[in-house]
Scaffold this active site. Structure first.
Site, PDB file in Angstrom:
ATOM      1  N   LYS A  58       0.831  -1.202   0.000  1.00 34.74           N
ATOM      2  CA  LYS A  58       0.000   0.000   0.000  1.00 34.74           C
ATOM      3  C   LYS A  58       0.876   1.267   0.000  1.00 34.74           C
ATOM      4  CE  LYS A  58      -3.879  -2.294   2.337  1.00 34.74           C
ATOM      5  NZ  LYS A  58      -4.751  -2.275   3.525  1.00 34.74           N
TER       6      LYS A  58
ATOM      7  N   TYR B 143     -12.557  -2.571  -3.289  1.00 36.64           N
ATOM      8  CA  TYR B 143     -13.089  -2.647  -1.920  1.00 36.64           C
ATOM      9  C   TYR B 143     -14.615  -2.566  -1.883  1.00 36.64           C
ATOM     10  CZ  TYR B 143      -8.444  -2.306   0.285  1.00 36.64           C
ATOM     11  OH  TYR B 143      -7.161  -2.565   0.733  1.00 36.64           O
TER      12      TYR B 143
ATOM     13  N   ARG C  99      -1.773 -14.724   3.683  1.00 35.23           N
ATOM     14  CA  ARG C  99      -2.537 -14.079   4.766  1.00 35.23           C
ATOM     15  C   ARG C  99      -1.839 -14.303   6.108  1.00 35.23           C
ATOM     16  NH1 ARG C  99      -6.694 -10.382   3.706  1.00 35.23           N
ATOM     17  NH2 ARG C  99      -7.333 -10.803   5.830  1.00 35.23           N
TER      18      ARG C  99
ATOM     19  N   THR D  42      -5.737  -8.081  10.190  1.00 31.89           N
ATOM     20  CA  THR D  42      -6.094  -6.771   9.615  1.00 31.89           C
ATOM     21  C   THR D  42      -5.596  -5.641  10.521  1.00 31.89           C
ATOM     22  OG1 THR D  42      -8.038  -7.755   8.587  1.00 31.89           O
ATOM     23  CG2 THR D  42      -8.047  -5.350   8.837  1.00 31.89           C
TER      24      THR D  42
ATOM     25  N   ARG E 102       2.554  -7.240   9.088  1.00 29.76           N
ATOM     26  CA  ARG E 102       1.872  -6.187   9.845  1.00 29.76           C
ATOM     27  C   ARG E 102       2.357  -6.141  11.300  1.00 29.76           C
ATOM     28  NH1 ARG E 102      -4.068  -7.382   7.161  1.00 29.76           N
ATOM     29  NH2 ARG E 102      -3.931  -5.900   5.427  1.00 29.76           N
TER      30      ARG E 102
ATOM     31  N   VAL F 216      -4.602   0.187  12.101  1.00 29.53           N
ATOM     32  CA  VAL F 216      -5.346  -0.530  11.057  1.00 29.53           C
ATOM     33  C   VAL F 216      -5.487   0.304   9.778  1.00 29.53           C
ATOM     34  CG1 VAL F 216      -7.672   0.171  11.875  1.00 29.53           C
ATOM     35  CG2 VAL F 216      -7.379  -1.989  10.645  1.00 29.53           C
TER      36      VAL F 216
ATOM     37  N   ASN G   6      -1.912  -0.114   7.327  1.00 26.63           N
ATOM     38  CA  ASN G   6      -1.407  -1.472   7.587  1.00 26.63           C
ATOM     39  C   ASN G   6      -0.581  -2.086   6.451  1.00 26.63           C
ATOM     40  OD1 ASN G   6      -3.564  -1.935   5.952  1.00 26.63           O
ATOM     41  ND2 ASN G   6      -4.638  -3.340   7.325  1.00 26.63           N
TER      42      ASN G   6
ATOM     43  N   HIS H 117      -1.823  -5.398   1.315  1.00 27.61           N
ATOM     44  CA  HIS H 117      -3.097  -6.064   1.008  1.00 27.61           C
ATOM     45  C   HIS H 117      -2.792  -7.463   0.500  1.00 27.61           C
ATOM     46  CE1 HIS H 117      -7.002  -7.043  -0.705  1.00 27.61           C
ATOM     47  NE2 HIS H 117      -6.317  -7.524  -1.721  1.00 27.61           N
TER      48      HIS H 117
ATOM     49  N   GLU I 179      -9.459 -10.154  -8.086  1.00 30.19           N
ATOM     50  CA  GLU I 179      -8.530  -9.041  -7.898  1.00 30.19           C
ATOM     51  C   GLU I 179      -7.421  -9.055  -8.954  1.00 30.19           C
ATOM     52  OE1 GLU I 179      -7.397  -9.376  -3.777  1.00 30.19           O
ATOM     53  OE2 GLU I 179      -9.371  -8.735  -3.087  1.00 30.19           O
TER      54      GLU I 179
HETATM   55  P1  IDP Z   1      -7.705  -7.098   5.173  1.00 30.37           P
HETATM   56  O1  IDP Z   1      -6.896  -6.012   4.466  1.00 30.37           O
HETATM   57  O2  IDP Z   1      -6.930  -7.722   6.293  1.00 30.37           O
HETATM   58  O3  IDP Z   1      -8.276  -8.111   4.224  1.00 30.37           O
HETATM   59  P2  IDP Z   1     -10.381  -5.954   5.340  1.00 30.37           P
HETATM   60  O4  IDP Z   1     -11.361  -6.205   6.430  1.00 30.37           O
HETATM   61  O5  IDP Z   1     -10.633  -6.542   3.999  1.00 30.37           O
HETATM   62  O6  IDP Z   1      -8.940  -6.371   5.895  1.00 30.37           O
HETATM   63  O7  IDP Z   1     -10.244  -4.367   5.216  1.00 30.37           O
HETATM   64  C1  IDP Z   1      -9.579  -3.795   4.102  1.00 30.37           C
HETATM   65  C2  IDP Z   1      -8.730  -2.654   4.596  1.00 30.37           C
HETATM   66  O8  IDP Z   1      -9.564  -1.644   5.135  1.00 30.37           O
HETATM   67  C3  IDP Z   1      -7.774  -2.983   5.733  1.00 30.37           C
HETATM   68  O9  IDP Z   1      -6.587  -3.612   5.314  1.00 30.37           O
HETATM   69  C4  IDP Z   1      -7.517  -1.611   6.310  1.00 30.37           C
HETATM   70  O10 IDP Z   1      -6.595  -0.892   5.478  1.00 30.37           O
HETATM   71  C5  IDP Z   1      -8.888  -0.964   6.171  1.00 30.37           C
HETATM   72  N1  IDP Z   1      -9.664  -1.108   7.416  1.00 30.37           N
HETATM   73  C6  IDP Z   1     -10.287  -2.211   7.892  1.00 30.37           C
HETATM   74  N2  IDP Z   1     -10.893  -1.967   9.065  1.00 30.37           N
HETATM   75  C7  IDP Z   1     -10.647  -0.658   9.337  1.00 30.37           C
HETATM   76  C8  IDP Z   1     -11.009   0.202  10.422  1.00 30.37           C
HETATM   77  O11 IDP Z   1     -11.674  -0.187  11.388  1.00 30.37           O
HETATM   78  N3  IDP Z   1     -10.562   1.497  10.340  1.00 30.37           N
HETATM   79  C9  IDP Z   1      -9.825   1.971   9.311  1.00 30.37           C
HETATM   80  N4  IDP Z   1      -9.472   1.188   8.267  1.00 30.37           N
HETATM   81  C10 IDP Z   1      -9.870  -0.099   8.290  1.00 30.37           C
HETATM   82 MG    MG Z   2      -9.735  -7.945   2.749  1.00 29.69          MG
END
Ligand code: IDP
Ligand code: MG
Length: 169
Positions: free
Chosen positions: A29, A69, A105, A111, A122, A129, A132, A135, A146
């Site tokens: 990212k 997303y 993963r 996450t 991470r 979060v 992070n 992706h 994707e």
């Molecule tokens: P992932 O990246 O681990 O698959 P997802 O739930 O798919 O997690 O969320 C996508 C992205 O959205 C996360 O990697 C993070 O950058 C952002 N995100 C998820 N939850 C939050 C939050 O509570 N606050 C701010 N950003 C968030």
């Molecule tokens: Mg995700």
């Protein structure tokens, strides 16, 4: 020739990339690029034994990110997420190997970096979060979606991995 056949097979039957040919979409990212973490992240996937089949530096459009997303469009952080992800270049990658979706993963951590163990990407390189650094696709099905969203077929390279006998038995 075999690669062409596999590509056509994968295109027709969206589940063609299985076993050692499983693929996942990984992205460093904008914060990861700014913080010079690209080499470190690439290194971890290479050293694990996965095969790099696609790699590019992209400034993603908001449209692309909204599609990427789409499942999160109702979340309160959605606007912030799109703005974060479009704030600078992203390194988009496709990695191939057995169980690569699940293993990537695991290598990434949770996450929320606060829940991520040391040793994960991470868990080692970030705190919040909303920043992070990486992706990774969460299932084989989302990996296929994707990869086709971020890469053209011609941008994916099918090459002979001469070390594969030392990674798989
Ligand atoms: P992932 O990246 O681990 O698959 P997802 O739930 O798919 O997690 O969320 C996508 C992205 O959205 C996360 O990697 C993070 O950058 C952002 N995100 C998820 N939850 C939050 C939050 O509570 N606050 C701010 N950003 C968030
Ligand atoms: Mg995700």
């Amino acid at each position: 020739m075999i690669c062409l056949f596999l590509s056509i097979f994968a295109y027709i039957f969206q589940s063609g990339w299985t076993g050692v040919n499983e693929r996942t979409f990984i992205a460093v990212k904008p914060d990861g690029v700014q913080r010079r973490l690209v080499g470190e992240i690439l290194r971890r996937f290479e050293k694990r034994g996965f095969k790099l089949v696609g790699l590019k530096l992209v400034q993603a459009s908001e449209d692309l990110l909204k599609e990427h997303y789409w499942d999160l469009r109702g979340k309160p952080f959605f606007r912030g997420l799109i703005s974060y992800m479009s704030s600078g270049p992203i390194v988009a990658m496709v990695w191939e190997g057995m169980d690569v979706v699940k293993m990537a993963r695991k290598m990434m951590g949770e996450t929320n970096p606060a829940d991520s163990l040391p040793g994960t990407i991470r868990g080692d390189f970030c705190v919040e979060v909303g920043r992070n650094v990486i992706h990774g696709s969460d299932s084989v099905e989302s990996a296929q979606k994707e990869i086709s969203l971020w890469f053209r077929q011609s941008e994916l390279n099918c090459w002979e991995d001469t070390s594969s006998h030392w990674v798989y038995n």
